[in-house]
Design a protein around this motif. Sequence first.
Motif, short mmCIF file in Angstrom:
data_model
loop_
_atom_site.label_atom_id
_atom_site.label_comp_id
_atom_site.label_asym_id
_atom_site.label_seq_id
_atom_site.Cartn_x
_atom_site.Cartn_y
_atom_site.Cartn_z
N ILE A 12 -21.80 18.14 -23.22
CA ILE A 12 -21.82 19.54 -23.65
C ILE A 12 -20.98 20.42 -22.75
O ILE A 12 -20.93 21.63 -22.95
CB ILE A 12 -23.26 20.08 -23.74
N ASP A 13 -20.33 19.83 -21.76
CA ASP A 13 -19.42 20.58 -20.89
C ASP A 13 -17.99 20.28 -21.32
O ASP A 13 -17.56 19.13 -21.25
CB ASP A 13 -19.62 20.20 -19.43
N PRO A 14 -17.22 21.29 -21.74
CA PRO A 14 -15.89 21.02 -22.28
C PRO A 14 -14.91 20.46 -21.26
O PRO A 14 -13.90 19.86 -21.63
CB PRO A 14 -15.42 22.39 -22.78
N GLN A 64 -18.07 18.61 -26.42
CA GLN A 64 -17.68 20.01 -26.58
C GLN A 64 -16.24 20.14 -26.12
O GLN A 64 -15.88 19.69 -25.04
CB GLN A 64 -18.60 20.89 -25.72
N GLY A 69 -14.28 23.19 -26.17
CA GLY A 69 -14.01 24.40 -25.41
C GLY A 69 -12.60 24.94 -25.59
O GLY A 69 -12.07 24.98 -26.71
N SER A 109 -19.95 18.03 -32.29
CA SER A 109 -20.50 18.77 -31.16
C SER A 109 -22.02 18.79 -31.27
O SER A 109 -22.57 18.89 -32.36
CB SER A 109 -19.97 20.20 -31.16
N HIS A 130 -23.53 23.80 -27.11
CA HIS A 130 -22.92 24.15 -25.83
C HIS A 130 -23.98 24.74 -24.93
O HIS A 130 -25.19 24.63 -25.19
CB HIS A 130 -21.73 25.09 -26.02
N LYS A 131 -23.55 25.37 -23.84
CA LYS A 131 -24.47 25.72 -22.76
C LYS A 131 -25.62 26.62 -23.18
O LYS A 131 -26.72 26.52 -22.61
CB LYS A 131 -23.70 26.36 -21.61
N SER A 178 -23.88 17.54 -18.48
CA SER A 178 -24.01 18.98 -18.51
C SER A 178 -23.41 19.59 -17.25
O SER A 178 -22.79 18.90 -16.44
CB SER A 178 -25.48 19.37 -18.66
N TYR A 197 -25.52 25.59 -16.83
CA TYR A 197 -26.01 25.52 -18.20
C TYR A 197 -27.54 25.46 -18.17
O TYR A 197 -28.17 24.49 -18.61
CB TYR A 197 -25.44 24.30 -18.91
N GLY A 247 -17.02 27.34 -28.25
CA GLY A 247 -18.07 26.71 -27.45
C GLY A 247 -18.14 27.16 -26.02
O GLY A 247 -18.61 26.43 -25.15
N MET A 248 -17.67 28.37 -25.73
CA MET A 248 -17.66 28.84 -24.35
C MET A 248 -18.61 30.01 -24.14
O MET A 248 -18.67 30.57 -23.05
CB MET A 248 -16.25 29.26 -23.96
#
Length: 331
Positions: free
Chosen positions: A35-37, A56, A58, A77, A80-81, A99, A103, A329-330
């Motif tokens: 989930i971290d781009p 993700q 991003g 996806s 996200h955070k 992650s 987040y 997604g940011m």
Amino acid sequence: MVGTGPCLADDTQTIVDITGNQVTLPVNITRAVNIDPFAAQFLYVIGADDRLIATQHGPSDAEKLKKYTPYLASLPSAGHKDDLNKEEVVALKPEVVISSIDYVNANEVSKQLGIPFVILDFESPENLTRSYQIMGQMFGKEREADEFISYYNGKMNQVRTDLAAVTSDTVKKVYYGQRKATQTLGDNYYEARIATIAGGDNVAEGVKGGDNVVSMDQIYTWNPDVIVLLPYCAQSVDDILADPAWQALPAVQKKKVYRMPKFLMTWEMPVPESVLATMWLANVLYPGYVNYDLTQEIKEFYQKYYRINLSDNEILSILSDSAPIILTGMS
């Protein structure tokens, strides 16, 4: 501590994440949700992206991802955070969720779901390389991770050495324009750290976080030597140069306004491509001190780490591209 602890069984390993948490994972991870781009790009660099089942993207160029990293681009996806999709995560049956340290909401949801999650941190060069080590260990790609870390540290140290003669009275002040030109980022962000490596000072000293709305009066008070519009800034260089509100700034009068380049992702983000951002920024800030051959650096970087062979014309297009990238997604 970063590293692997004693194995609990022949098919498990214990990973120590960036926060010191010990996480028990399979030795051979085949179902990872990210989930971290920023993590996805490094997993591609070390050849572990095929272990992802969701990611993700991003601040990336979707069309370039499809062309050059089609598997990554095809992945769904899981949120996200601030919006982890619990139902999607459960349905995917991941062995681990990757992650980030900030987040908080997503990490709490992962904990409630009982799914192992590994927390990383990319907002400083030191934690970025530690996180790269952790990912290398997770996926059995220690050699590949160490190779890139050596390259990353070598280039960053080269820039520091080449700019060692820059003194406090000659340092260039940098203003970053974020989603809008009147939004900027604080000095706890990775972008501010690479500005320091490139010999500059982020003018928003003491400001924390991103997307901080600032007034034109504040920008005039800061009086930056150079204005850098990030790749996702809605305004272009020409917009700033033509805007009467900016006209009295010396940086604008001297046309020291630039757009940060991008390719797969926006270069200044904490991703492997940020090496190129640092060298580009050093060239912009101190042409009298350094003159890196960016065409050659870009060509060698993408060929070695992304298996992409770029022509000189394609590289010229990267360096001259003024179209803003759309963040996803940011939030």
